[in-house]
Design an enzyme around this catalytic site. Structure first.
Site, PDB file in Angstrom:
ATOM      1  N   ARG A  81      -7.161  21.361  21.630  1.00  0.00           N
ATOM      2  CA  ARG A  81      -8.368  22.191  21.624  1.00  0.00           C
ATOM      3  C   ARG A  81      -9.340  21.538  20.651  1.00  0.00           C
ATOM      4  NH1 ARG A  81      -9.787  27.077  18.566  1.00  0.00           N
ATOM      5  NH2 ARG A  81     -11.252  28.393  19.768  1.00  0.00           N
ATOM      6  N   ASN A 158     -15.916  30.275  20.257  1.00  0.00           N
ATOM      7  CA  ASN A 158     -14.841  30.436  19.290  1.00  0.00           C
ATOM      8  C   ASN A 158     -15.045  31.678  18.420  1.00  0.00           C
ATOM      9  OD1 ASN A 158     -12.584  29.424  17.496  1.00  0.00           O
ATOM     10  ND2 ASN A 158     -14.286  29.383  16.033  1.00  0.00           N
ATOM     11  N   GLU A 159     -14.018  32.528  18.341  1.00  0.00           N
ATOM     12  CA  GLU A 159     -14.003  33.691  17.438  1.00  0.00           C
ATOM     13  C   GLU A 159     -15.385  34.350  17.340  1.00  0.00           C
ATOM     14  OE1 GLU A 159     -12.264  32.502  13.721  1.00  0.00           O
ATOM     15  OE2 GLU A 159     -10.365  31.931  14.641  1.00  0.00           O
ATOM     16  N   HIS A 225      -6.094  34.641  18.455  1.00  0.00           N
ATOM     17  CA  HIS A 225      -5.763  33.819  17.300  1.00  0.00           C
ATOM     18  C   HIS A 225      -4.867  34.644  16.379  1.00  0.00           C
ATOM     19  CE1 HIS A 225      -9.567  31.128  17.929  1.00  0.00           C
ATOM     20  NE2 HIS A 225      -8.718  31.117  18.955  1.00  0.00           N
ATOM     21  N   TYR A 227      -3.167  35.085  13.113  1.00  0.00           N
ATOM     22  CA  TYR A 227      -3.033  34.797  11.693  1.00  0.00           C
ATOM     23  C   TYR A 227      -2.420  36.033  11.002  1.00  0.00           C
ATOM     24  CZ  TYR A 227      -5.766  30.549  12.501  1.00  0.00           C
ATOM     25  OH  TYR A 227      -6.194  29.324  12.941  1.00  0.00           O
ATOM     26  N   GLU A 254      -4.987  29.709  18.374  1.00  0.00           N
ATOM     27  CA  GLU A 254      -4.864  29.278  16.982  1.00  0.00           C
ATOM     28  C   GLU A 254      -3.760  30.100  16.331  1.00  0.00           C
ATOM     29  OE1 GLU A 254      -8.301  29.311  14.492  1.00  0.00           O
ATOM     30  OE2 GLU A 254      -9.625  28.431  16.015  1.00  0.00           O
ATOM     31  N   TRP A 283      -3.313  25.500  14.557  1.00  0.00           N
ATOM     32  CA  TRP A 283      -4.476  25.100  13.757  1.00  0.00           C
ATOM     33  C   TRP A 283      -3.973  24.409  12.488  1.00  0.00           C
ATOM     34  CZ3 TRP A 283      -9.593  25.069  14.746  1.00  0.00           C
ATOM     35  CH2 TRP A 283     -10.406  24.664  13.677  1.00  0.00           C
TER      36      TRP A 283
END
Length: 339
Positions: A81, A158-159, A225, A227, A254, A283
């Site tokens: 990516r 993205n995000e 993503h 996290y 990610e 990531w």
């Protein structure tokens, strides 16, 4: 374009006579001219399942050495990516550079997931681009992207919002899909969850089916993503199960082994994705700012200097080296060139 292999002898004809039936039969019914969604999963143009396994590369703010795509490929990855810039947060990634990225991905036999990174944290991050502005950038690249559908996934934005940002993710994402399709872009489209990609308020979770149905091509894959909020196996499976049950394609675009806002359960993320045939992209390869060096897979872009996170992602259970499978399109491409 990818440099093709030129063989000036009778060998290609002999090779095709011996192996042709296995490689040059017409594509199966339902195949398309590019990466697409089939039965809730990503598939290649020929209909083969496509499970993305790879890493992120922050190209727009850290392009790294010329070897970077080959180095990523050597981990067992089948995809990368790549962060591009529309010119809002970083210098715009020019057409020639994007074409070069695609060529280098193809030369390394990597599926190329391209994202506009400038939308990161819109509403929280000063200067971040809107989803609509990301679409403007994609439309400026139409000539570069044409005919790359078997190799390239377009990650629209993205995000696309920060924490506690009340943006119209559903309407803006549907509008983006409509504009891209109206412009003739037929690629698989990846859409990131809002709220720094972690979908804190479950907006994507609740409305993914409607967003998917809004695409006349039904060729949208969702990207979460993972996290800090995904710090237990129950939270990982609780989120992803929802998409799997609805046959809505999803990838973990990610994730990491550590994060300042919590400790993601990378073991659960990787195991779930392997067990359910979902893609994941760690990531990130290298070049994170000093306070985030723990997110680097390798130190200083040196492939031989794996960080603890890099060792886990690449060589640990359910890691890249054990689970990555080269996309079938590259085998077909080689034989077509030899022919």
């Amino acid at each position: 374009m990818v440099k093709r292999i030129a063989i000036r002898s009778a060998f290609p004809a002999l090779l095709m006579a011996l192996l042709g039936a296995a490689y040059v039969t017409p594509a199966r019914a339902g195949a398309t001219d590019g990466i697409h969604v089939a039965d809730g999963r990503l598939a290649e143009a020929g209909g083969e399942p496509l499970v993305l396994r790879g890493v992120n590369h922050g190209y727009a703010f850290g392009p790294g050495p010329a070897s970077v795509f080959d180095d990523i490929r050597a981990t067992g990855a089948n995809a990368v990516r790549v962060a591009l810039s529309s010119g809002h947060e970083w210098a715009a990634t020019k057409k020639a550079a994007v074409a070069g990225v695609i060529d280098r991905c193809k030369a390394a036999r990597l599926i190329c997931v391209l994202d506009v990174h400038d939308t990161m944290g819109y509403g929280t991050q000063p200067g971040a681009a809107t989803i609509a502005e990301a679409v403007d950038y994609w439309l400026s690249l139409r000539d570069v992207l044409r005919h790359e559908e078997p190799y390239v996934v377009l990650n629209i934005a993205n995000e696309p919002s920060g924490h506690a940002v009340d943006a119209d993710w559903v309407g803006n994402t549907m509008a983006a899909i409509a504009r891209l399709r109206a412009a003739g872009l037929r690629h698989a489209l990846m859409v990131d969850a809002p709220n720094w990609g972690n979908d804190a308020f479950r907006v994507m979770y609740d409305h993914a089916a409607a967003v998917f149905a809004s695409d006349p091509q039904r060729n949208v894959v969702f990207d979460v993503h993972m996290y800090g909020p995904f710090d237990t196996a129950a939270k990982v499976s609780g989120y992803l199960d929802h998409f799997v049950a609805q046959q809505l394609p999803i990838v973990v675009g990610e994730f990491s082994s550590l994060h300042e806002y919590g400790d993601p359960d990378e073991d659960a993320i990787m195991a779930y994705c392997q067990d359910h045939g979902l893609g994941y992209l760690g990531w990130s390869w290298s070049g994170n700012s000093p306070e985030y060096h723990y997110l680097d897979v390798v130190s200083d872009y040196r492939a031989g200097r794996l960080t603890p996170w890099g060792r886990r992602l690449i060589d640990g259970p359910d890691g890249l080296r054990a689970t990555g499978r080269t996309a079938s399109v590259f085998g077909r491409q080689w034989l077509a060139a030899a022919r």
